[in-house]
Design a protein around this motif. Structure first.
Motif, mmCIF file in Angstrom:
data_model
loop_
_atom_site.group_PDB
_atom_site.id
_atom_site.type_symbol
_atom_site.label_atom_id
_atom_site.label_comp_id
_atom_site.label_asym_id
_atom_site.label_seq_id
_atom_site.Cartn_x
_atom_site.Cartn_y
_atom_site.Cartn_z
ATOM 1 N N ASP A 79 17.598 30.349 0.598
ATOM 2 C CA ASP A 79 19.031 30.482 0.584
ATOM 3 C C ASP A 79 19.425 29.113 0.440
ATOM 4 N N LYS A 105 18.550 32.107 -3.772
ATOM 5 C CA LYS A 105 19.771 32.607 -4.027
ATOM 6 C C LYS A 105 20.823 31.497 -3.687
ATOM 7 N N HIS A 107 24.471 30.216 -2.678
ATOM 8 C CA HIS A 107 25.631 30.596 -2.097
ATOM 9 C C HIS A 107 26.961 29.523 -2.252
ATOM 10 N N LEU A 118 25.064 34.255 7.292
ATOM 11 C CA LEU A 118 23.455 34.338 7.206
ATOM 12 C C LEU A 118 22.667 34.665 8.533
#
Ligand SMILES: C[S@@+](CC[C@H](N)C(=O)[O-])C[C@H]1O[C@@H](n2cnc3c(N)ncnc32)[C@H](O)[C@@H]1O
Length: 195
Positions: A79, A105, A107, A118
């Motif tokens: 992330d 991913k 963000h 998260l």
């Protein structure tokens, strides 16, 4: 033009060296603070040895460091967070090009806002978002698993007093500063021991 770029690392795959060069050109052209991390090779080597399964990155910039951490580790999930829309767009394009979109991913948002959402823990947290703050580092420590690694760049951007406090915090239980460091010691690596 040659003075703009750092020398290639022999241990990094060509695709990563190329991305590092592009990231430096982007920073100059954009005039932004997204200086590409100068020890991608060290970060890459650290991940090859530690083999984290879950990574949280703060400051994805052009995407160079997240793909360096994910390279050759098909089971890793990352992330990564950035508030700059342009950086998020470029990072997503670069991640897509290297076929890593399933693993990484991106963000879009401010660190404090995104990490609150998260609800997961991580084996490695890499902070590379300008000056680190004690408050944020404390939050990040809570996100780490036992034996997890907290990698903190840009300590030198903090005031002298804050640098001292940050070093103490990174070397106070449950963390301990590791002998392994990146960028010749400018980026600190701490290990979390709960017991
Ligand atoms: C030094 S650059 C990251 C470079 C990147 N890690 C690399 O080397 O590939 C720092 C990034 O953090 C982002 N950033 C700084 N402070 C932030 C904050 N509070 N919340 C979200 N993003 C932030 C900036 O937009 C910038 O893209």
């Amino acid at each position: 033009m040659k003075q703009l770029i750092e020398p290639f690392s022999e241990i990094l795959p060509k695709a990563l060296n190329d991305l590092h060069v592009e990231a430096q050109f982007h920073q100059k052209a954009h005039g932004c603070g997204a200086y590409s991390f100068t020890d991608g090779a060290g970060l890459f080597a650290l991940c090859q040895v530690a083999k984290p399964k879950r990574i949280l990155e703060l400051g994805c910039g052009y995407g160079y460091t997240c793909v360096s951490m994910a390279w050759g580790l098909p089971d890793v999930h990352i992330d990564t967070i950035d508030a700059d829309i342009e950086h998020v767009k470029l990072a997503c394009e670069n991640i897509e090009k290297l076929e890593m979109a399933k693993q990484i991913k991106v963000h879009c948002g401010y660190f404090d806002d995104v990490i609150e959402k998260l609800n997961k823990n991580y084996d490695l947290v890499f902070f590379d978002g300008y000056e680190p703050s004690l408050a944020l580092l404390k939050k990040l420590t809570k996100k780490l698993n036992d034996n997890g690694l907290l990698v903190c760049a840009n300590v030198a951007l903090a005031s002298r007093e804050n640098q001292k406090n940050i070093r103490e915090m990174l070397d106070r239980k449950p963390l301990s500063i590791s002998e392994v460091s990146l960028e010749k010691g400018a980026t600190l690596v701490s290990i979390k021991h709960i017991s």
